[in-house]
Design an enzyme around this catalytic site. Structure first.
Site, short mmCIF file in Angstrom:
data_model
loop_
_atom_site.label_atom_id
_atom_site.label_comp_id
_atom_site.label_asym_id
_atom_site.label_seq_id
_atom_site.Cartn_x
_atom_site.Cartn_y
_atom_site.Cartn_z
CB CYS A 89 -0.98 -0.04 1.17
SG CYS A 89 -2.38 1.09 0.94
CG HIS A 176 -3.54 -3.75 2.96
ND1 HIS A 176 -2.41 -3.37 3.67
CD2 HIS A 176 -4.16 -2.60 2.61
CE1 HIS A 176 -2.38 -2.05 3.76
NE2 HIS A 176 -3.42 -1.56 3.13
CD GLU A 178 -0.66 -6.33 4.69
OE1 GLU A 178 -0.95 -5.22 5.17
OE2 GLU A 178 -0.76 -6.58 3.47
#
Length: 235
Positions: A89, A176, A178
């Site tokens: 990001c 994202h 993760e």
């Protein structure tokens, strides 16, 4: 033991699913807090892997947040040396800016929620192939142009550049990958104001997270494994 340094901008946007995977793979993980720790004192080439995490500021906001200048210098040095780097990001936006690309607010507005990526042919062949058909988490209001000399890997309907590879060792991801189900509860608190401004619903975001996070956690770590294996950073 290999080392991973993560540059963190807000406490709840951490390495997420990447962290247990990296620890199991034998990495020592060290967080440095942007705006608090002295980033200028860091050796940009020392860690085996540098991960620049997300945050609710712009990659162009260095007049407001002067620490971004030190962070950009770290990223620039890392890119120039071809050392392994992942940007998530804001991290991807800082990578793009360091490579001379324009970063700006998305005229289509914020992209927040879960949806699939459209992968390019290069994206399918890359570690992002692990995300084919997978809903990922989007939480951003800025976009960036594709940096010169980089491969475009993915897009969505309102974000033309969702991922790029620069050389073989620098991976920028606007979304994202993760994100975890447990970790998202901290996001719902930390981003409460943004959720309200965007007219979104926490219960709806929570329900979408419950549907999608487990698969993303699995496929996200597979993406990470393929990336690290491809550059010789797995045992």
């Amino acid at each position: 033991m290999r080392t991973c340094v993560a540059l963190r901008h807000v406490a709840f946007e951490d390495l997420g699913s990447f962290e247990p995977y990296l620890r199991a793979a034998g990495y020592e993980i060290v967080y440095h807090e942007a705006g608090y720790d002295d980033l200028a004192a860091l050796d940009p080439l020392a860690p085996d892997l540098l991960v620049v995490l997300g945050g609710p500021i712009g990659a162009y906001d260095d007049e407001l947040y002067p620490f971004l200048r030190d962070e950009l210098r770290l990223v620039e040095a890392r890119l120039a040396a071809g050392r392994p780097l992942i940007g998530l990001c804001l991290g991807a936006q800082l990578m793009a800016r360091s490579l001379g690309a324009r970063v700006r607010p998305n005229p289509a507005g914020r992209e927040i929620g879960w949806s699939q990526l459209s992968l390019t042919a290069a994206g399918i062949e890359s570690p992002l192939g692990e995300l084919a058909g997978v809903d990922v988490l989007h939480w951003h209001g800025d976009i960036f142009d594709l940096p010169a000399g980089s491969q475009a890997l993915a897009s969505t309907s309102i974000t033309p550049n969702q991922a790029f590879l620069h050389g073989s060792a620098a991976l920028g991801l606007q979304f994202h990958v993760e994100a975890t189900a447990r970790g998202m509860e901290r996001w719902f608190i930390g981003h409460a104001a943004e959720i309200g401004v965007a007219g979104l619903s926490v219960p709806e975001l929570r329900a979408a997270t419950a549907r999608n996070a487990a698969l993303l956690e699995r496929q996200g770590t597979r993406l990470l494994a393929r990336f690290l294996d491809g550059i010789g950073l797995l045992a």
